[in-house]
Design an enzyme around this catalytic site. Sequence first.
Site, PDB file in Angstrom:
ATOM      1  N   GLU A 107      -6.750   4.503   8.318  1.00  0.00           N
ATOM      2  CA  GLU A 107      -6.603   5.930   8.028  1.00  0.00           C
ATOM      3  C   GLU A 107      -7.877   6.503   7.432  1.00  0.00           C
ATOM      4  O   GLU A 107      -8.233   7.656   7.707  1.00  0.00           O
ATOM      5  CB  GLU A 107      -5.404   6.132   7.105  1.00  0.00           C
ATOM      6  CG  GLU A 107      -4.085   5.827   7.801  1.00  0.00           C
ATOM      7  CD  GLU A 107      -2.943   5.482   6.877  1.00  0.00           C
ATOM      8  OE1 GLU A 107      -1.860   5.157   7.389  1.00  0.00           O
ATOM      9  OE2 GLU A 107      -3.143   5.522   5.639  1.00  0.00           O
TER      10      GLU A 107
ATOM     11  N   SER B 246       3.871  -2.546  10.519  1.00  0.00           N
ATOM     12  CA  SER B 246       5.320  -2.629  10.706  1.00  0.00           C
ATOM     13  C   SER B 246       5.888  -3.954  10.195  1.00  0.00           C
ATOM     14  O   SER B 246       6.769  -4.560  10.818  1.00  0.00           O
ATOM     15  CB  SER B 246       5.686  -2.420  12.182  1.00  0.00           C
ATOM     16  OG  SER B 246       5.303  -1.118  12.607  1.00  0.00           O
TER      17      SER B 246
ATOM     18  N   HIS C  44      -9.483   0.964   5.425  1.00  0.00           N
ATOM     19  CA  HIS C  44      -8.179   1.149   6.063  1.00  0.00           C
ATOM     20  C   HIS C  44      -8.344   2.061   7.276  1.00  0.00           C
ATOM     21  O   HIS C  44      -9.180   2.973   7.288  1.00  0.00           O
ATOM     22  CB  HIS C  44      -7.187   1.756   5.076  1.00  0.00           C
ATOM     23  CG  HIS C  44      -5.767   1.706   5.545  1.00  0.00           C
ATOM     24  ND1 HIS C  44      -5.255   2.632   6.435  1.00  0.00           N
ATOM     25  CD2 HIS C  44      -4.752   0.852   5.269  1.00  0.00           C
ATOM     26  CE1 HIS C  44      -4.000   2.341   6.688  1.00  0.00           C
ATOM     27  NE2 HIS C  44      -3.663   1.261   5.996  1.00  0.00           N
TER      28      HIS C  44
ATOM     29  N   GLY D 115       3.032   1.820  11.253  1.00  0.00           N
ATOM     30  CA  GLY D 115       4.009   2.899  11.234  1.00  0.00           C
ATOM     31  C   GLY D 115       4.754   3.116  12.531  1.00  0.00           C
ATOM     32  O   GLY D 115       5.532   4.065  12.656  1.00  0.00           O
TER      33      GLY D 115
ATOM     34  N   GLU E 250      -4.972  -5.249  10.617  1.00  0.00           N
ATOM     35  CA  GLU E 250      -3.953  -4.248  10.856  1.00  0.00           C
ATOM     36  C   GLU E 250      -4.206  -3.582  12.206  1.00  0.00           C
ATOM     37  O   GLU E 250      -5.007  -2.645  12.296  1.00  0.00           O
ATOM     38  CB  GLU E 250      -3.969  -3.184   9.753  1.00  0.00           C
ATOM     39  CG  GLU E 250      -3.497  -3.673   8.400  1.00  0.00           C
ATOM     40  CD  GLU E 250      -3.083  -2.518   7.510  1.00  0.00           C
ATOM     41  OE1 GLU E 250      -1.943  -2.517   7.037  1.00  0.00           O
ATOM     42  OE2 GLU E 250      -3.896  -1.605   7.301  1.00  0.00           O
TER      43      GLU E 250
ATOM     44  N   GLY F 163       3.010  -1.357   4.403  1.00  0.00           N
ATOM     45  CA  GLY F 163       2.951   0.082   4.220  1.00  0.00           C
ATOM     46  C   GLY F 163       4.292   0.659   3.829  1.00  0.00           C
ATOM     47  O   GLY F 163       4.730   0.553   2.689  1.00  0.00           O
ATOM     48  N   GLY F 164       4.989   1.268   4.802  1.00  0.00           N
ATOM     49  CA  GLY F 164       6.233   1.971   4.514  1.00  0.00           C
ATOM     50  C   GLY F 164       7.273   1.131   3.803  1.00  0.00           C
ATOM     51  O   GLY F 164       7.972   1.619   2.902  1.00  0.00           O
TER      52      GLY F 164
ATOM     53  N   ASN G 283       0.852  -1.189   0.000  1.00  0.00           N
ATOM     54  CA  ASN G 283       0.000   0.000   0.000  1.00  0.00           C
ATOM     55  C   ASN G 283       0.889   1.241   0.000  1.00  0.00           C
ATOM     56  O   ASN G 283       1.502   1.575   1.008  1.00  0.00           O
ATOM     57  CB  ASN G 283      -0.907  -0.020   1.242  1.00  0.00           C
ATOM     58  CG  ASN G 283      -1.781   1.222   1.339  1.00  0.00           C
ATOM     59  OD1 ASN G 283      -1.940   1.964   0.369  1.00  0.00           O
ATOM     60  ND2 ASN G 283      -2.355   1.444   2.513  1.00  0.00           N
ATOM     61  N   TRP G 284       0.946   1.926  -1.139  1.00  0.00           N
ATOM     62  CA  TRP G 284       1.831   3.082  -1.271  1.00  0.00           C
ATOM     63  C   TRP G 284       1.300   4.322  -0.574  1.00  0.00           C
ATOM     64  O   TRP G 284       2.029   5.290  -0.414  1.00  0.00           O
ATOM     65  CB  TRP G 284       2.044   3.400  -2.757  1.00  0.00           C
ATOM     66  CG  TRP G 284       2.780   2.347  -3.513  1.00  0.00           C
ATOM     67  CD1 TRP G 284       3.315   1.176  -3.031  1.00  0.00           C
ATOM     68  CD2 TRP G 284       3.066   2.359  -4.916  1.00  0.00           C
ATOM     69  NE1 TRP G 284       3.906   0.458  -4.034  1.00  0.00           N
ATOM     70  CE2 TRP G 284       3.777   1.160  -5.206  1.00  0.00           C
ATOM     71  CE3 TRP G 284       2.807   3.243  -5.954  1.00  0.00           C
ATOM     72  CZ2 TRP G 284       4.212   0.846  -6.498  1.00  0.00           C
ATOM     73  CZ3 TRP G 284       3.228   2.935  -7.231  1.00  0.00           C
ATOM     74  CH2 TRP G 284       3.930   1.749  -7.496  1.00  0.00           C
ATOM     75  N   LYS G 285       0.014   4.322  -0.229  1.00  0.00           N
ATOM     76  CA  LYS G 285      -0.609   5.484   0.416  1.00  0.00           C
ATOM     77  C   LYS G 285      -0.386   6.735  -0.453  1.00  0.00           C
ATOM     78  O   LYS G 285      -0.448   6.647  -1.677  1.00  0.00           O
ATOM     79  CB  LYS G 285      -0.101   5.638   1.841  1.00  0.00           C
ATOM     80  CG  LYS G 285      -0.300   4.368   2.680  1.00  0.00           C
ATOM     81  CD  LYS G 285       0.010   4.550   4.128  1.00  0.00           C
ATOM     82  CE  LYS G 285      -0.203   3.236   4.874  1.00  0.00           C
ATOM     83  NZ  LYS G 285      -0.023   3.385   6.340  1.00  0.00           N
TER      84      LYS G 285
END
Length: 266
Positions: free
Chosen positions: A110, A224, A108, A184, A178, A245-246, A16-18
């Site tokens: 967010e 993470s 999600h 994160g 998640e 994610g990151g 997921n590049w967000k």
Amino acid sequence: MAVTPESKRTPLIAGNWKLNLNHLQSIAFVQKLAWSLQDARLDFRTVDVAVFPPFTDLRSVQSLIAADHFPILFGAQDLSEHDSGAYTGEISGAFLKALDCRFVIVGHSERRAYHHETDAIVGSKAAAAIRHGLVPVICVGETAEDLETRGASAVPVEQLGVALEGLPEGADFVVAYEPVWAIGSGRAATPEQAESVAARLREVIEGAMGPDAAARTRILYGGSVKSDNIASFLREPDVDGALVGGASLVVEEFAKIARFQSHVGV
């Protein structure tokens, strides 16, 4: 979806590049990712690798993957619960399907936190995805406060139960657990924690959709996720992949995650 004889569920590694990477950067990223995985001789029959770019990148990613026949899947980060109409800024599932998207993320944390999406809205979005031939990746997870007061599985179980209410029999979907407190933070859940919640979520699927749906549905862990912990999660019987994610924004790291089967002890 490929099928492995051991589990009948092919692991899915989803990035997921967000709100990152423009359409030019996405082309370079997908090219490098595909070349890296091919150089490493990844057997795409044993794992599905997918990226989830921003909306503005989807056409570029689609064209590149189709032209070069890259064995990488892709999806969108969200969709509208509406099919068409006066909904400025919304993206219909029909538009995503026309771009050959396979997946779409719904619910999600967010989106739930920043856009105040309720469980009912998430359920409507999941139903919209199914309606247009997309596979929704239904995200569920608890906050640190939820974890303290209610335990790890109560909130995800409730969220998933609502999301499944409007789905038709035989619907194809993915669930992503998640824990919000892990996203994160650099502090992942333990594999045992992820397995405990995933097992409860599979029970919810069985109760709502039947044993066949429970057996075939992939449940991912997200929060993470890194190359040095992915293998430990995938050893758990009810964890079928990861929503990354990151770490999905670094080609070398994401490629290592996708190659979890080559890690020591897997």
